[in-house]
Design a protein around this motif. Structure first.
Motif, mmCIF file in Angstrom:
data_model
loop_
_atom_site.group_PDB
_atom_site.id
_atom_site.type_symbol
_atom_site.label_atom_id
_atom_site.label_comp_id
_atom_site.label_asym_id
_atom_site.label_seq_id
_atom_site.Cartn_x
_atom_site.Cartn_y
_atom_site.Cartn_z
ATOM 1 N N LYS A 140 1.404 9.400 -5.221
ATOM 2 C CA LYS A 140 1.576 10.749 -4.672
ATOM 3 C C LYS A 140 2.988 11.314 -4.835
ATOM 4 C CE LYS A 140 -1.282 12.185 -1.602
ATOM 5 N NZ LYS A 140 -1.748 12.594 -0.285
ATOM 6 N N GLU A 141 3.934 10.435 -5.230
ATOM 7 C CA GLU A 141 5.333 10.841 -5.425
ATOM 8 C C GLU A 141 5.879 11.541 -4.187
ATOM 9 O OE1 GLU A 141 5.184 13.171 -8.984
ATOM 10 O OE2 GLU A 141 4.220 11.563 -10.084
ATOM 11 N N LYS A 194 3.936 5.698 -5.592
ATOM 12 C CA LYS A 194 3.806 5.820 -7.045
ATOM 13 C C LYS A 194 2.746 6.866 -7.410
ATOM 14 C CE LYS A 194 5.455 3.075 -9.795
ATOM 15 N NZ LYS A 194 6.653 3.300 -10.626
ATOM 16 N N LEU A 254 0.840 -1.208 0.000
ATOM 17 C CA LEU A 254 0.000 0.000 0.000
ATOM 18 C C LEU A 254 0.876 1.260 0.000
ATOM 19 C CD1 LEU A 254 -3.062 0.288 0.010
ATOM 20 C CD2 LEU A 254 -2.990 0.588 2.485
ATOM 21 N N GLY A 255 1.957 1.197 0.791
ATOM 22 C CA GLY A 255 2.899 2.327 0.855
ATOM 23 C C GLY A 255 3.546 2.573 -0.491
ATOM 24 N N PHE A 298 8.200 4.891 4.213
ATOM 25 C CA PHE A 298 7.160 4.080 4.848
ATOM 26 C C PHE A 298 7.144 2.677 4.219
ATOM 27 C CE2 PHE A 298 2.703 2.816 5.471
ATOM 28 C CZ PHE A 298 2.560 3.083 6.810
ATOM 29 N N LYS A 333 2.323 1.714 -3.493
ATOM 30 C CA LYS A 333 1.297 2.264 -4.392
ATOM 31 C C LYS A 333 1.130 3.756 -4.106
ATOM 32 C CE LYS A 333 -1.793 -1.642 -5.277
ATOM 33 N NZ LYS A 333 -3.094 -2.202 -4.906
ATOM 34 N N GLY A 334 1.124 4.082 -2.802
ATOM 35 C CA GLY A 334 0.982 5.479 -2.379
ATOM 36 C C GLY A 334 2.120 6.329 -2.914
ATOM 37 N N LEU A 352 6.333 8.427 1.784
ATOM 38 C CA LEU A 352 5.685 7.136 1.519
ATOM 39 C C LEU A 352 6.700 6.084 1.076
ATOM 40 C CD1 LEU A 352 2.419 8.438 -0.081
ATOM 41 C CD2 LEU A 352 2.549 6.969 1.907
#
Lengths: 90, 221
Positions: free
Chosen positions: B38-39, B36, B30-31, B46, B33-34, B43
């Motif tokens: 939100k750049e 990728k 999830l981190g 994280f 994906k986050g 993250l």
């Protein structure tokens, strides 16, 4: 000063705008609500079409942009990430 | 004085760490994906944090299983020196990575804008990781130090926002902190060891609940 939006945040904002207008809007609506210059908006819209997030459709001689299935999926993922950053306090 | 671990407690600790590996990998996905989407560098830290934490749990599970199914001789016998060298080499690197992951999480929550300015702490953490590899107590104390910052920062964030999910996050990190702190005295009694893994399980269950809320929370509407 507001924080600079990332590319994907801009994409989410555009898709969200289309979604809020019933999933199909005229380009001028995106231009007013997207907070982007005309040139940048054109670039983003082409990118969204290429990625399969939106479709360009014509209705009674007028151009509309319509949210595609892939676009809805991206919005869901984006909302999940937003919830994750909130939940984990990042 | 060390006590022998009861068989069911051995299974419980292995099972809890296996769950730890799964939960940490799910959070790291999830981190990533986050990151990728939100750049945001935070993250990325994280993602690395939970990835290495998950790998650390996975290696512990593998060691436990090797002992349980009597494969430990492959890791200890000099005839299999090559296997044990590679295995323990990877294990050591992952444990160092776990320490670095905790440090990165502490920096993430401390809102350190420029990680390059605190690079020296990473070097110290690597030295501590190498030194503490065969000293479980020391490793756990080193791990607890950055985690204490994470607990305090996340609790501060909860006080500022009053968001219950952030309180849950803070609690889960607190249980993780307790898991490392209790390692120092776990060999004195089986009850302490049990308490230690119950603390870990509690932290993991909270993290799992947060994950489920993220995945399924919205679909109720």
């Amino acid at each position: 000063m507001a924080e600079r939006r990332s590319k994907h945040e801009i994409i989410y904002d555009i898709l969200n705008l289309i979604s809020h207008k019933g999933g199909k809007v005229k380009p001028t609506h995106i231009l007013y609500g997207g907070n982007l210059s005309h040139d940048r908006l054109k670039k983003y819209l082409q990118e969204l079409i290429d990625a399969g997030f939106i479709e360009k459709v014509e209705d009674k001689g007028r151009v509309f942009y319509q949210l595609a299935e892939k676009g809805y999926k991206f919005m869901e993922e984006f909302k999940k990430i937003e919830e994750m950053t909130t939940a984990f306090g990042i | 004085m060390a006590v022998n671990t009861l068989p069911w407690l051995f299974l419980f600790s292995t099972g809890t760490q296996a769950l730890g590996a799964i939960v940490c990998f799910l959070i790291s996905i999830l981190g990533f994906k986050g990151y990728k989407i939100k750049e945001d560098q935070k993250l990325l830290y994280f993602f690395y944090g939970f990835l290495f934490l998950g790998l650390g749990f996975l290696m512990n599970v593998l060691v436990n299983l090797a002992i349980q199914f009597e494969f430990a001789h492959y890791l200890l016998d000099t005839r299999y020196a090559d296997i044990s060298f590679v295995f323990f080499g990877i294990y050591n690197i992952i444990l160092i990575a776990v320490l670095l992951a905790y440090l990165s999480l502490a920096f993430t929550y401390a809102d350190v804008k420029n990680i390059k300015r605190v690079w020296l702490l990473y070097i110290w953490m690597i030295i501590m990781g190498v030194y503490s590899f065969d000293k479980s107590n020391l490793f756990n104390i080193f791990a607890a130090i950055p985690l204490s910052f994470v607990v305090s920062f996340t609790f501060e964030k909860y006080l500022a926002s009053k968001n219950k999910k952030i309180l849950m996050t803070s609690l889960s990190f607190f249980f993780l902190f307790l898991f490392h702190v209790l390692a120092v005295i776990e060999n004195t009694a089986n009850s302490i060891k049990l308490l230690r893994y119950v603390a870990l399980l509690a932290g993991l269950i909270i993290l799992l609940v947060i994950l489920l809320k993220i995945h399924y929370g919205r679909k109720k509407k």
